[in-house]
Enzyme design. Structure first.
Site, mmCIF file in Angstrom:
data_model
loop_
_atom_site.group_PDB
_atom_site.id
_atom_site.type_symbol
_atom_site.label_atom_id
_atom_site.label_comp_id
_atom_site.label_asym_id
_atom_site.label_seq_id
_atom_site.Cartn_x
_atom_site.Cartn_y
_atom_site.Cartn_z
ATOM 1 N N LYS A 116 -8.814 -11.162 -7.196
ATOM 2 C CA LYS A 116 -9.757 -11.100 -5.435
ATOM 3 C C LYS A 116 -10.444 -10.415 -5.450
ATOM 4 O O LYS A 116 -10.424 -9.645 -6.118
ATOM 5 C CB LYS A 116 -8.743 -10.768 -4.193
ATOM 6 N N LYS B 170 0.720 -1.071 0.162
ATOM 7 C CA LYS B 170 -0.123 0.168 0.047
ATOM 8 C C LYS B 170 0.768 0.802 -0.072
ATOM 9 O O LYS B 170 0.485 2.623 -0.640
ATOM 10 C CB LYS B 170 -1.077 -0.089 1.332
ATOM 11 N N LYS C 292 -12.707 -4.311 -2.975
ATOM 12 C CA LYS C 292 -14.125 -3.356 -2.457
ATOM 13 C C LYS C 292 -12.992 -2.500 -3.438
ATOM 14 O O LYS C 292 -13.167 -1.716 -4.221
ATOM 15 C CB LYS C 292 -13.976 -2.532 -1.510
#
Length: 375
Positions: A237, A131, A240
């Site tokens: 995967k 991230k 969201k």
């Protein structure tokens, strides 16, 4: 809703006697709805485990603020998350359902554990590296860096009978977890195993330095958990943060759009409904969803749709998805219309969680050397 001071089901009675394992799991309120992957990968199993475990389930709103957020949206989504969990079948009389920030000991234990965590140790966490590389230094918060440590605190705070029979001296008894009592289990996917290993490391480190306090948590893969991928990119995967709107099915979605997404899901060359992860990733994903929701084995589904092509298969699957989620959606909306009831559920859950959390922190404070609060 009747909410007794202590649960009265057999599993809870056994838990009080220390004969069943405790389970702790949490989910973030970062969207307006949970999705199909959440449901089949974790949430459905939460419901079944409330009868076999001393279950603690929390909506982890502290984790949700590691990125920029709108306060009103966070508050609303937290209530929506709780309503969905109840609509799926979680029973506040059988499981402890609460919001993370309602139990301040989560943040307190996270600080203590942060002081036991090496900088390099935290920096090696894969999710943080991924991230932070995407967001850059200016977009990466310290909260994101310490996220796994808060996650460790979430788990260890509910360690069964912390410190029972332990020697409150540095070193304890070789850093081994307390003996006796139930286990502490954490449902995890592959992407969370590294965080659980850090949790175990920190528990062992605390036990070694300050005396036996925490049971070492165990990874738990619930039976029936299914790996669900993006409907448009079946190699990725369902998520969201990564999936396109057409690649994800929301639990609270209207029936029409939900049906269209199934019918438009990516399949593969040919028309055979067969399981093949390499050559037919799209159909394989749909077969997993069908089998998980319907209970029919994948080989039986292959035989049922042999020679029929994708059309009928998708049509039947769409109906099964609708039959599963339409009642959940209706129950969720009904619960959201009764905010006072939701508030009572959350107050009840926070009270039960706080009793365990405060007991854990009393032991931690004493062993670390903090001065007591006095009488």
């Amino acid at each position: 809703m009747h909410m007794p001071e202590a649960p009265s089901t057999p599993a809870s009675a056994d838990a009080a006697a220390g004969t069943v394992p405790r389970v702790l799991s949490g989910i973030q309120p970062t969207a307006d709805s949970f999705h199909l992957g959440n449901y089949l990968g974790a949430l459905r199993q939460w419901v079944s485990m409330q009868d076999t475990h001393d279950a603690y389930y929390c909506v982890v709103d502290l984790h949700a603020i590691t990125v920029e957020h709108d306060p009103a949206t966070l508050r609303r989504r937290t209530k929506v998350a709780v309503a969905q969990l109840l609509a799926m079948g979680l029973d506040p009389d059988r499981a402890t359902v609460f919001v993370q920030s309602s139990v301040p000991e989560h943040a307190e234990l996270a600080w203590v554990l942060s002081c036991l965590t090496g900088f390099g140790e935290a920096g090696r966490m894969t999710q943080f590296k991924d991230k932070s590389s995407k967001q850059g230094t200016s977009g990466t918060t310290v909260g994101l860096f310490t996220y796994p440590i808060l996650q460790a605190a979430d788990i260890l705070l509910y360690s069964p009978e912390p410190g029972e029979g332990a020697r409150a001296v540095p070193g304890g008894v070789g850093g081994r977890p307390p003996t006796g009592g139930p286990a502490l289990r954490v449902p995890v996917g592959e992407d969370q195993r590294q965080h659980l290993e850090l949790t175990r490391t920190l528990a062992q480190r605390f036990n070694h330095r300050f005396g036996e306090t925490f049971v070492l948590p165990e990874a738990h893969i619930p039976p029936g958990a299914a790996k669900i991928t993006d409907l448009q990119e079946p190699d990725a995967k369902m998520s969201k943060s990564a999936s396109s709107p057409q690649g994800i099915i929301d639990v609270l979605e209207e029936p029409g759009p939900m049906r269209k997404k199934i019918m438009r899901a990516v399949t593969d060359t040919g028309s055979e409904v067969v399981y093949d992860e390499e050559k037919k990733a799209g159909v394989t994903n749909l077969l997993r969803i069908y089998s998980a929701l319907d209970g029919t084995t994948i080989p039986d589904l292959e035989r049922r749709y042999a020679g029929s092509g994708y059309g009928q298969f998708k049509k039947d699957l769409a109906q099964i998805v609708l039959d599963t989620f339409t009642p959940i959606r209706e129950r969720t909306l009904k619960l959201l219309d009764d905010e006072a009831r939701l508030d009572r559920v959350l107050a009840h859950g926070a009270g039960r969680a706080s009793r365990v959390a405060s007991r854990t922190m009393d032991a931690v404070r004493d062993r670390v050397g903090f001065v007591g609060r006095g009488s």
